[in-house]
Design an enzyme around this catalytic site. Structure first.
Site, PDB file in Angstrom:
ATOM      1  N   SER A 132       0.570  -1.018  -0.281  1.00  0.00           N
ATOM      2  CA  SER A 132       0.164  -0.102   0.166  1.00  0.00           C
ATOM      3  C   SER A 132       0.274   1.475   0.204  1.00  0.00           C
ATOM      4  O   SER A 132       2.254   1.126   1.177  1.00  0.00           O
ATOM      5  CB  SER A 132      -1.592   0.130   1.198  1.00  0.00           C
ATOM      6  OG  SER A 132      -1.641   0.736   1.522  1.00  0.00           O
ATOM      7  N   TYR A 145      -1.175  -0.354  10.809  1.00  0.00           N
ATOM      8  CA  TYR A 145      -1.116  -0.407   9.500  1.00  0.00           C
ATOM      9  C   TYR A 145      -0.150  -0.488   8.819  1.00  0.00           C
ATOM     10  O   TYR A 145       0.465  -0.791   7.983  1.00  0.00           O
ATOM     11  CB  TYR A 145      -2.411  -0.250   8.828  1.00  0.00           C
ATOM     12  CG  TYR A 145      -2.584  -0.292   7.531  1.00  0.00           C
ATOM     13  CD1 TYR A 145      -3.742  -1.670   6.685  1.00  0.00           C
ATOM     14  CD2 TYR A 145      -2.382   0.991   5.796  1.00  0.00           C
ATOM     15  CE1 TYR A 145      -3.234  -1.763   5.836  1.00  0.00           C
ATOM     16  CE2 TYR A 145      -3.189   0.168   4.629  1.00  0.00           C
ATOM     17  CZ  TYR A 145      -3.202  -0.740   4.546  1.00  0.00           C
ATOM     18  OH  TYR A 145      -3.807  -1.137   3.150  1.00  0.00           O
TER      19      TYR A 145
END
Length: 263
Positions: A132, A145
């Site tokens: 990501s 995350y």
């Protein structure tokens, strides 16, 4: 590496991005095996593209080992599975921390280790780790995350160097904000002001491009987000002030609230 005729293992196949990846890899002629935790959703993806299915929970370590053993013939690994893991760290229990770390980081690392051994022995293969843009730029309320995606990025770039000359390539594909699938589609959250989105199909295109061209890093994001993430990596204090003006906190809060309502 040519995808046509290759044995491909795709994790995280039950989500919208996973379904797009499964369709694109099948269209490229892959002999596809898809895996996920939800059997019914996995079967729907598999039926749509004629893939083999293996149900596995990547937070269960024995499942990861069994998956690697069942797919020892894989020429290509596309490690796509991930948990959103958004929210303040103090809101997470120890079990929730472990699950996010296991699914987002430990599982792709272990699968890479176990499958790469067979690939190196055959002198050919490719590992694609789907990360990501959050692996390049930290944001408020995504510390867990960010930790998994920063870790995945470092692992991918280093593993690529370790396997150089073996015939096995390693690529990192990093999407930005994805519409129609993923966190924003699942929660109904709006993207930050001024930031454009990409489609699951564009992410799938990035994965195919990474394999066929042996690309080191493919950032699937609009130009402005790629520039912002590059700046954030070098100047985190400046990026923090920019993010505050973009109301990134507001987007993250929407995701967190939606996740809480589902727990």
């Amino acid at each position: 590496m040519d995808i046509s005729g290759s044995n491909v293992l795709l994790t995280g196949a039950t989500g919208g991005i996973g379904a797009a990846l499964a369709a694109r890899l099948t269209a490229q002629g892959a002999r596809l095996t898809v895996t996920g935790r939800r059997e019914e959703a996995l079967k729907a993806t598999a039926d749509a593209c004629g893939a083999r299915t293996l149900v596995a929970d990547l937070a269960v370590r024995s499942d990861v080992v069994h998956l690697a053993e069942s797919c020892a013939e894989a020429d290509i690994l596309v490690a796509n599975a991930a948990l959103p893991a958004s929210g303040d760290l103090l809101d997470y229990t120890e079990d929730q921390l472990d699950r996010a770390l296991d699914v987002n980081l430990r599982a792709p690392v272990l699968l890479s280790r176990l499958l790469a051994e067979h690939m190196v022995g055959r002198g050919r293969g490719h590992i694609v780790l789907v990360g990501s843009i959050s692996g390049k730029a930290a944001t408020k309320s995504t510390s867990l995350y960010n930790a998994t995606k920063f870790g995945l990025r470092g692992f991918a770039l280093a593993l690529r160097q370790e396997l150089r000359g073996t015939g096995v390539g390693v690529s990192l594909v990093q999407p930005g904000f994805v519409r129609d699938a993923g966190m924003f589609a699942a929660t109904g959250a709006t993207t930050p002001n001024g930031i454009r989105t990409v489609t699951p199909g564009q992410v799938a295109d990035g994965v195919v491009r990474a394999v066929r061209r042996d690309r080191c890093e493919v950032n699937v994001a609009p130009l402005e987000l790629r520039l912002l993430s590059a700046v954030a990596g070098q100047f985190p204090g400046f990026a923090e002030r920019v993010q505050a003006r973009m109301d990134l906190d507001g987007s993250v809060r929407q995701i967190v609230e939606a996740q809480r309502s589902r727990r």
